[in-house]
Design an enzyme around this catalytic site. Sequence first.
Site, PDB file in Angstrom:
ATOM      1  N   SER A 146       0.791  -1.233   0.000  1.00 32.14           N
ATOM      2  CA  SER A 146       0.000   0.000   0.000  1.00 32.14           C
ATOM      3  C   SER A 146       0.822   1.280   0.000  1.00 32.14           C
ATOM      4  CB  SER A 146      -0.905   0.003   1.239  1.00 32.14           C
ATOM      5  OG  SER A 146      -0.131  -0.196   2.418  1.00 32.14           O
ATOM      6  N   GLU A 147       2.151   1.171  -0.034  1.00 32.81           N
ATOM      7  CA  GLU A 147       2.999   2.346   0.203  1.00 32.81           C
ATOM      8  C   GLU A 147       2.731   3.510  -0.744  1.00 32.81           C
ATOM      9  OE1 GLU A 147       5.180  -1.065   2.133  1.00 32.81           O
ATOM     10  OE2 GLU A 147       3.965  -0.743   0.329  1.00 32.81           O
ATOM     11  N   VAL A 148       2.631   3.249  -2.059  1.00 35.40           N
ATOM     12  CA  VAL A 148       2.503   4.375  -2.992  1.00 35.40           C
ATOM     13  C   VAL A 148       1.188   5.121  -2.805  1.00 35.40           C
ATOM     14  CG1 VAL A 148       4.062   3.391  -4.718  1.00 35.40           C
ATOM     15  CG2 VAL A 148       1.604   2.893  -4.851  1.00 35.40           C
ATOM     16  N   LEU A 150       0.161   6.129  -0.138  1.00 28.64           N
ATOM     17  CA  LEU A 150       0.464   7.120   0.896  1.00 28.64           C
ATOM     18  C   LEU A 150       1.606   8.045   0.469  1.00 28.64           C
ATOM     19  CD1 LEU A 150       0.377   4.713   3.970  1.00 28.64           C
ATOM     20  CD2 LEU A 150      -1.430   6.283   3.219  1.00 28.64           C
TER      21      LEU A 150
END
Length: 277
Positions: A146-148, A150
């Site tokens: 899910s990093e991108v 955020l």
Amino acid sequence: MSDPLFSGAQQGFRLERHGPLAELVLSRPACHNAFDAELMLGLLDCLDDLAHRHGHAERPHALLLRAEGKHFCAGADLNWMRNLAHADFEHNREDARVLARLMHTLDELPFPTVALVQGAAYGGALGLVCACDLVLASEDARFCLSEVSLGLVPAVISPYVVRAMGMRQARRYMLSAEPFDAITACRLNVAHQLAKPDQLLAQGRALALRLCHNGPEAMKETKRLLTAIESHGTRLHEEKTVETIARVRVGLEAQEGMQAFFDKRPPAWRPRFKDEA
């Protein structure tokens, strides 16, 4: 029972020993086992301690990584991430190094590791999963890089995720940040097999105890050899593989294992289990 030599209860985890099997349990269910600096440092110290113990009585034959509550791990603690966003570059770099060391230590433990995943395994949690040797996923498990979404990058965990799912699939899921289910996780080689939610722990322990029947030195050498093959690929000289098997064959563990096979008895290094006569 809890390991008398190590306790991380104040840091959000605990270490249990069940004979030759160690269980590392994430125990922050109120925050979905999200990790912060304190938890990462505690886990790193615990794994370092286990890796450097000597003798079959002290060092486990296998490690089971699991979590309490509805979710395996929701990734990074949001309050911790908010504080990091306001910290300087050097502070962020040192923090990232702790996570990198944690992943590397888990990946190179001298005994096999089994991860049990229920609920969410998001962000950095997916790195922990991919750094383990075997992964059982509950049918209700959900995974996400899910990093991108955020504005972040799955940087430190990327080598382990790419190794598991391959570069082509990693490009998709790292760039899209789309969740995927347990069946897809198996297809992507993130997980090895599925379990019904109420059977996850029992099946995971059975698999981990099955590993404990194997020669501990043989499993350590196998992991070391696979790491060398992964690092060098087809450039790994055949002499490395020849040297490995020759050295292991003349070792006491292999000699006892082979003799026990011919004698039709368990080898002396195999732990005895309660259900065995």
